[in-house]
Design an enzyme around this catalytic site. Structure first.
Site, PDB file in Angstrom:
ATOM      1  N   LYS A  56      91.811  21.053 -16.046  1.00 37.54           N
ATOM      2  CA  LYS A  56      92.295  21.709 -17.266  1.00 37.54           C
ATOM      3  C   LYS A  56      93.199  20.744 -18.035  1.00 37.54           C
ATOM      4  O   LYS A  56      94.255  20.364 -17.568  1.00 37.54           O
ATOM      5  CB  LYS A  56      93.097  22.961 -16.948  1.00 37.54           C
ATOM      6  N   GLU A  86     102.955  15.060  -9.873  1.00 45.82           N
ATOM      7  CA  GLU A  86     103.648  13.991 -10.600  1.00 45.82           C
ATOM      8  C   GLU A  86     104.523  14.684 -11.628  1.00 45.82           C
ATOM      9  O   GLU A  86     104.023  15.243 -12.601  1.00 45.82           O
ATOM     10  CB  GLU A  86     102.646  13.081 -11.334  1.00 45.82           C
ATOM     11  N   CYS A 109     106.988  10.490 -18.538  1.00 46.69           N
ATOM     12  CA  CYS A 109     107.799  10.992 -17.426  1.00 46.69           C
ATOM     13  C   CYS A 109     108.647   9.887 -16.809  1.00 46.69           C
ATOM     14  O   CYS A 109     109.720  10.142 -16.281  1.00 46.69           O
ATOM     15  CB  CYS A 109     106.907  11.634 -16.373  1.00 46.69           C
ATOM     16  N   GLU A 147     115.667  15.956 -18.438  1.00 47.95           N
ATOM     17  CA  GLU A 147     114.625  15.176 -19.083  1.00 47.95           C
ATOM     18  C   GLU A 147     114.465  15.661 -20.527  1.00 47.95           C
ATOM     19  O   GLU A 147     114.216  16.841 -20.765  1.00 47.95           O
ATOM     20  CB  GLU A 147     113.326  15.377 -18.306  1.00 47.95           C
TER      21      GLU A 147
END
Lengths: 483, 280
Positions: free
Chosen positions: A185, A259, A293, A390
């Site tokens: 997906k 991840e 990331c 983040e």
């Protein structure tokens, strides 16, 4: 005296004639495109133009995709020799290279990243991932300590919007090389290159059902994660969702790789080559609009060179070209979505409120679309939200240190552990620092480099497992000795 | 017959290289296979676990930094010390489990040999699981396995000594530090093994041993935010789902093992990849 000459860039737009986008897409199940029931628009974040309408997969579509993947696994893919499987991967790699420009343009339109990056980084690396893994398919008995040669079965793969095709390649290539079949997906806001990849699978005559692509949002992702017919989950995305997945699969025998997020430190020692380090800082945080990331989002400067680095950094940042992603001279493109822009605005407001000092590159932002100027915060402490959370945008938090150990301690003071950078001209200091840093990838005197042969993945709350290299391959093979 | 009265041993916890009683003051009774009283080991509390994790975290930096050669020698030293005290371990296994002497002897021998086997892995695991990666560019790129940090473990009920060694050795040989819960029914081997540890140059805090009830302590271990990995080999399979769900809060690496294998060492290691440019 002569007047100084100013060299302005003429615009250099890439043509979009190479892509043809359909008004509406379905899913790719059992080798065929099937119509979707509900649809949502996908837009170009640089212009807010509606590019197409993407199908939202529900239970019926996910069930059909898993069923097709299982059938392909049992009847075809797990029975095929590695040598033959590998040839399909080579074919895919070649077709992706042939259609590279088409992929690059489509990626930039749908994602908002500069064409220079999709053309020179995303698409070539995606093809390279298939080429690399193709060669593994008939060599699994050499995959190393702790792994068998047996695949898991059906892999459910959920990927993010920051490197849409590249993340697809990171997931699909090792899964196929090891004999797994796939239900993938793509992210809600960036499905178009995955759907173009489905055409590549058709052109490569990949057996039906080996790769199935269902589009949708988080609800579709949850259906995949919780599907009893799936043996392995591979997810790239936020730590928050990663934890939800870890909980969701806790009572199942599913194997999982994650991840997740990061808050990478980029440490500049006083003996670093400062001009090179400044380039590395810019590449570390402003590459791909900071939607990375592993972005070097915390700059950790040795105090005695902090002023010099910051001065040079501001000069360099003022030269960053932000704007039309389709322009070949553009350095920083559009923020991928309205929601992501809102998140960046919210976190940077917290930076102001908590007392850090904001500086943004002087640049004109386009009036339509989603944009955020490259920004740094100085006077950041370790307790500030902009030092801990983040941001996933072009925002850099700057901290300082006096002794090398203090620099390392600040770098490691985070629940994340995905990546880190270190800049010094002294070999022993580089090796000492790389040893101390608790992160899965350490870039020394460079930043944001990727390669299919090089394992990537994080310590601590940055995830489980690695992608790329022999280590990444093993995530798609059953382990030895584990329950 | 001598009229001498035995000097019996008080079984305590092993935290940070010393032998404290549980701060909770709680104990439970261990009986022999025939039903007679043997000892009142500690019923470790959540605070004892916290103290042990603090000690393990503090010890990690130094133990992780020790050379592979040094770590291998210290594990080998554990084997030497265990060998020298085999009679005590044989007696304790017989007392608690009612095993035959031959069976108890076999378990102790295998435990010594297993320590020697793992000791030898210390300076080999990196070369077998690391890699020099041929990236497409002018960069030197390598991947090395590193210890994960602080690992918790539930040792299996039986065999109480060999099972404990199979938990301890693969976790610490790579540089992790450990908090392990001993077999609840047969904790004597574990607490005597703490004496072996204390005389083997294992730095304080590297191995911490608790005694108590796994159903009480395992959930505390699972939810502790400063534990990086968790070996649940000794925990009933039906409990695994709950423990895994709880451990998701800090994405603990949670594994249960079927065999002794180098994969058991790697399970609690992280691969680190380093890039550096090549140029003049």
């Amino acid at each position: 005296m002569e007047t100084p000459v100013s060299f302005d860039y003429a615009s250099a737009p890439e043509s979009r004639a190479i892509v043809s986008i359909k008004p509406k897409y379905g899913h790719f199940i059992a080798g065929k495109f099937v119509a979707g029931s509900k649809h949502f628009p996908t837009i170009n974040p640089a212009t807010e133009e509606v590019l197409s309408h993407i199908a939202l997969a529900g239970k019926a579509e996910v069930d059909a995709a898993v069923k097709a993947a299982r059938k392909a696994y049992t009847t075809t893919w797990s029975k095929m020799s590695g040598k033959e499987r590998g040839k399909y991967l080579f074919r895919i790699a070649r077709i992706m290279q042939e259609r590279a420009r088409e992929f690059a343009v489509l990626e930039t339109l749908d994602n908002g990243k500069p064409i220079r990056e999709s053309r020179d980084v995303d698409i070539p690396l995606a093809a390279a991932h298939f080429f690399y893994h193709a060669g593994w398919a008939d060599k699994l008995e050499f995959a190393g300590l702790g792994t068998s040669t047996k695949p898991h079965g059906v892999a459910g793969q959920i990927i993010p919007w920051n490197f849409p095709l590249l993340m697809l390649a990171w997931k699909v290539a090792p899964a196929l090389a090891t004999g797994n079949t796939v239900v993938l997906k793509p992210a809600e806001s960036t499905s178009l290159t995955a759907l173009l990849f489905a055409e590549v699978c058709q052109q490569a005559e990949l057996p039906a059902g080996v790769v199935n692509i269902v589009t949708g949002d988080g609800s579709t992702g949850a259906l995949i994660v919780n599907h009893p017919g799936i043996d392995k989950i591979a997810f790239t995305g936020s730590t928050e969702v990663g934890k939800i997945i870890a909980r969701a699969v806790a009572s199942t025998p599913k194997s999982v790789t994650l991840e997740l997020g990061g808050k990478a430190a980029n440490i500049i020692f006083d003996d670093a080559a400062i001009d090179e380090a400044v380039e590395g800082i810019v590449n570390g945080i402003f590459f791909n609009q900071g939607h990375v990331c592993c972005a070097g989002s915390r700059l950790i400067l040795q105090e005695n060179v902090a002023d010099e680095v910051l001065e040079k950094l501001k000069v360099r940042m003022a030269k960053i070209r932000i704007g039309d992603p389709m322009d070949k001279n553009t350095d920083v493109g559009a923020i991928n979505s309205k929601e992501q822009l809102a998140k960046i605005i919210e976190l940077t407001a917290a930076g102001d409120a908590e007392g850090a000092q904001r500086w943004s590159a002087p640049c004109e932002l386009p009036s339509k679309g989603f944009w955020f100027a490259p920004t740094i915060f100085t006077g950041v402490t370790q307790a500030h939200r902009i030092a801990r959370e983040e941001i996933f945008g072009p925002v850099l938090s700057v901290l300082t240190f006096r002794t090398p150990q203090e620099g390392i301690d600040k770098a490691n003071n985070t629940p994340f552990g995905l990546s880190a950078g270190v800049w010094s001209e002294k070999g022993s200091r580089i090796l000492w620092a790389t040893q101390q840093l608790r992160a899965g990838v350490v870039w020394a005197n460079t930043f944001n480099k990727f390669d299919p042969t090089s394992p990537f993945g994080g310590y601590k709350e940055s995830g489980w497992g690695r992608e790329g290299g022999r280590h990444g391959l093993s995530a798609y093979l059953k382990g030895v000795g584990h329950e | 017959m001598s009229n001498r009265i035995d000097v019996k041993k008080t079984y305590k916890l092993f935290i940070n290289g010393v032998f404290p009683r549980t701060e909770s003051g709680r104990t439970y009774e261990v009986k022999s296979a025939k039903g007679s009283f043997i000892a009142n080991p500690c019923l470790a509390s959540r605070k004892d676990l916290k103290d042990a994790v603090v000690a393990a975290r503090a010890a990690h930096h130094g133990w992780n930094k020790a050379t592979a050669y040094n770590k291998g020698q210290i594990l080998y030293r554990l084997a030497e010390m265990l060998e020298g005290r085999r009679a005590q371990f044989v007696d304790e296994i017989i007392a608690v489990t009612g095993a035959t002497k031959a069976k108890a002897e076999k378990e102790v021998s295998e435990s010594v040999d297993r320590l020697v086997w793992y000791a030898g892995w210390s300076d080999k695991i990196s070369s077998l699981s690391g890699a020099l990666n041929p990236v497409a560019g002018p960069y030197y790129n390598f991947t090395i396995p590193e210890s994960m940090g602080v690992v918790a473990a539930i040792a299996p009920e039986t065999p109480s000594l060999l099972g404990l060694i199979d938990v301890i050795a693969p976790i610490i040989v790579s540089g992790n530090t450990l908090v392990v819960l001993a077999s609840s029914k047969a904790p004597l081997s574990a607490m005597s093994f703490a004496e072996v540890i204390a005389t083997s140059d294992v730095p304080a805090g590297v191995i911490n041993i608790l005694t108590g009830m796994k159903d009480e302590i395992a959930p505390w271990m699972a939810s502790h935010m400063d534990i990086d990995g968790f070996d649940i080999t000794g925990l009933a399979t039906k409990k695994h789902a709950e423990i895994r769900a709880s451990g998701a809060e800090n994405l603990k690496r949670i594994f249960a093992f079927k065999s002794h294998d180098p994969a058991r060492i790697l399970a609690f290691m992280e691969a680190k990849t380093v890039w550096h440019p090549i140029g003049l």
